[in-house]
Structure formats: structure tokens, C-alpha cells
Design a protein around this motif. Structure first.
Motif, short mmCIF file in Angstrom:
data_model
loop_
_atom_site.label_atom_id
_atom_site.label_comp_id
_atom_site.label_asym_id
_atom_site.label_seq_id
_atom_site.Cartn_x
_atom_site.Cartn_y
_atom_site.Cartn_z
N TYR A 36 0.82 -1.22 0.00
CA TYR A 36 0.00 0.00 0.00
C TYR A 36 0.86 1.26 0.00
O TYR A 36 0.44 2.29 -0.52
N VAL A 37 2.03 1.18 0.64
CA VAL A 37 2.90 2.35 0.77
C VAL A 37 4.36 1.96 0.58
O VAL A 37 4.73 0.80 0.72
N ASN A 38 5.17 2.96 0.27
CA ASN A 38 6.62 2.78 0.26
C ASN A 38 7.13 2.85 1.70
O ASN A 38 6.47 3.43 2.58
N ALA A 39 8.31 2.31 1.94
CA ALA A 39 8.86 2.26 3.30
C ALA A 39 9.00 3.65 3.93
O ALA A 39 8.87 3.79 5.14
N GLY A 40 9.20 4.68 3.12
CA GLY A 40 9.33 6.04 3.64
C GLY A 40 8.09 6.54 4.36
O GLY A 40 8.17 7.50 5.13
N TYR A 41 6.96 5.90 4.12
CA TYR A 41 5.71 6.33 4.77
C TYR A 41 5.80 6.16 6.29
O TYR A 41 5.23 6.96 7.03
N ILE A 42 6.51 5.15 6.73
CA ILE A 42 6.63 4.91 8.18
C ILE A 42 7.29 6.12 8.85
O ILE A 42 6.85 6.56 9.91
N ASP A 43 8.32 6.68 8.23
CA ASP A 43 8.96 7.88 8.79
C ASP A 43 7.97 9.03 8.89
O ASP A 43 7.99 9.80 9.84
N LYS A 44 7.09 9.14 7.89
CA LYS A 44 6.09 10.21 7.90
C LYS A 44 5.03 9.97 8.97
O LYS A 44 4.47 10.92 9.54
N MET A 45 4.76 8.70 9.29
CA MET A 45 3.86 8.38 10.39
C MET A 45 4.49 8.81 11.72
O MET A 45 3.82 9.39 12.58
N LEU A 46 5.78 8.55 11.86
CA LEU A 46 6.50 8.95 13.09
C LEU A 46 6.59 10.48 13.19
O LEU A 46 6.47 11.04 14.29
N HIS A 64 -0.99 7.77 11.13
CA HIS A 64 -1.03 8.03 9.69
C HIS A 64 0.07 9.04 9.38
O HIS A 64 0.61 9.67 10.28
N GLY A 65 0.38 9.16 8.12
CA GLY A 65 1.49 10.01 7.70
C GLY A 65 1.12 11.48 7.63
O GLY A 65 -0.05 11.86 7.71
N THR A 66 2.14 12.29 7.46
CA THR A 66 1.95 13.73 7.26
C THR A 66 1.44 13.97 5.84
O THR A 66 1.41 13.06 5.00
N GLU A 67 1.06 15.21 5.59
CA GLU A 67 0.62 15.59 4.24
C GLU A 67 1.72 15.27 3.23
O GLU A 67 1.46 14.77 2.14
N GLU A 68 2.96 15.55 3.60
CA GLU A 68 4.10 15.26 2.72
C GLU A 68 4.25 13.77 2.45
O GLU A 68 4.74 13.35 1.41
N GLY A 69 3.78 12.94 3.39
CA GLY A 69 3.88 11.50 3.25
C GLY A 69 2.98 10.92 2.18
O GLY A 69 3.15 9.76 1.76
N LYS A 70 2.02 11.71 1.68
CA LYS A 70 1.08 11.20 0.67
C LYS A 70 1.80 10.68 -0.57
O LYS A 70 1.32 9.76 -1.22
N LYS A 71 2.96 11.25 -0.89
CA LYS A 71 3.68 10.81 -2.08
C LYS A 71 4.22 9.38 -1.93
O LYS A 71 4.59 8.75 -2.91
N GLU A 72 4.25 8.89 -0.70
CA GLU A 72 4.71 7.52 -0.43
C GLU A 72 3.58 6.48 -0.54
O GLU A 72 3.83 5.29 -0.43
#
Length: 145
Positions: A36-46, A64-72
Motif C-alpha cells: 500500500y505504501v513505500n517504506a518512507g511512509y513509516i517515517d512520515k507516520m512517526l 497516519h502520515g503527514t501531508e508530505e507522506g502522501k507521495k509515499e
């Protein structure tokens, strides 16, 4: 073909997690592992958690991720993790149900709305915690249309 938003593969019952960070990473890793997501999404969740807690009360957190995390995000999906022993989200806020969200575009708003309806009934939180099968969780979430 679009993936199901919630499937048995995105549910983990009776997880043993010892910290807020481990809980968020575990919830996010399910979304990564299921594509569903790239691994970078976890950093955006944190990052989101560092800005404002995703603890909602009644033993529930919705990482859930930040707005910036949507690209992941590749596809909209949710993960559900139960932690019967609970995990401290700080300030004495104990979480026993984690619902990780990754929503493409504005789909996260619809998902949050459905989750809010489900979680507004304490009996549903109890049902999630007492579930003995992943199908019970899926049935509960499918009741809201």
C-alpha cells in the motif's frame, strides 16, 4: 485491480509491542509489506506522531502520515493491530487498538469518517479487542457503508 482497503493480511491480532515507536512502525510495516505504501511512509507516520499524538481515547490510536507522506502512498489501505497488553502513547494514554491509515488523495477523509463511526461505539472497540479471527474485524468494518 485495486486492492481491498482492509484484508486479513493487514490485520494483526494480539501483537506484543513495547513502545509507541514500535507500535507505529509495526502498524506501518504491515502497509509496506502489503504494497500500500513505500517504506518512507513509516517515517512520515512517526513525524506526524511527533507533531501531534494520534491517540484518540478509549485505547485507540490512528497512526497516519503527514501531508508530505502522501507521495509515499501507492494505494489506499488500512492496517488494524490489537495489543491486548497495551502500549503507552505517553501521558498514561494506553493504546490497545492501532488503525494505520494510508489514503490516496482525499480518500483518507472518508476512511477516517467510517472509522470514527465504528469507534464511536465502545462496544465496537471491545469487539475488536476480543476478536478471535481476522474475519470478525473485517465484518465489523464492512458494516459501515
Amino acid at each position: 485491480m485495486t486492492k481491498q482497503i482492509l484484508s486479513p493480511a493487514t490485520i494483526d491480532l494480539h501483537a506484543q509491542l513495547t513502545s509507541k515507536e514500535a507500535a507505529i512502525r509495526h502498524t506501518g510495516q504491515i502497509l509496506v509489506d502489503q504494497g500500500y505504501v513505500n517504506a518512507g511512509y513509516i517515517d512520515k507516520m512517526l513525524e506526524r506522531e511527533a507533531v501531534t499524538s494520534t491517540f484518540m481515547g478509549n485505547y485507540v490510536a490512528i497512526p497516519h502520515g503527514t501531508e508530505e507522506g502522501k507521495k509515499e502512498i501507492k494505494e489506499t489501505g488500512i492496517s488494524v493491530v490489537t495489543v491486548p497488553d497495551g502500549v503507552d502513547f505517553g501521558g498514561g494514554n494506553i493504546v490497545k487498538v492501532l488503525i494505520g491509515i494510508a489514503g490516496k488523495g482525499d480518500e483518507h477523509l472518508e476512511i477516517l469518517s467510517k472509522i470514527a463511526i465504528i469507534l464511536s461505539e465502545e462496544v465496537n472497540i471491545d469487539n475488536i479487542l476480543e476478536a478471535t479471527s481476522k474475519d470478525e474485524i473485517i465484518s465489523l468494518f464492512n458494516e459501515v457503508n
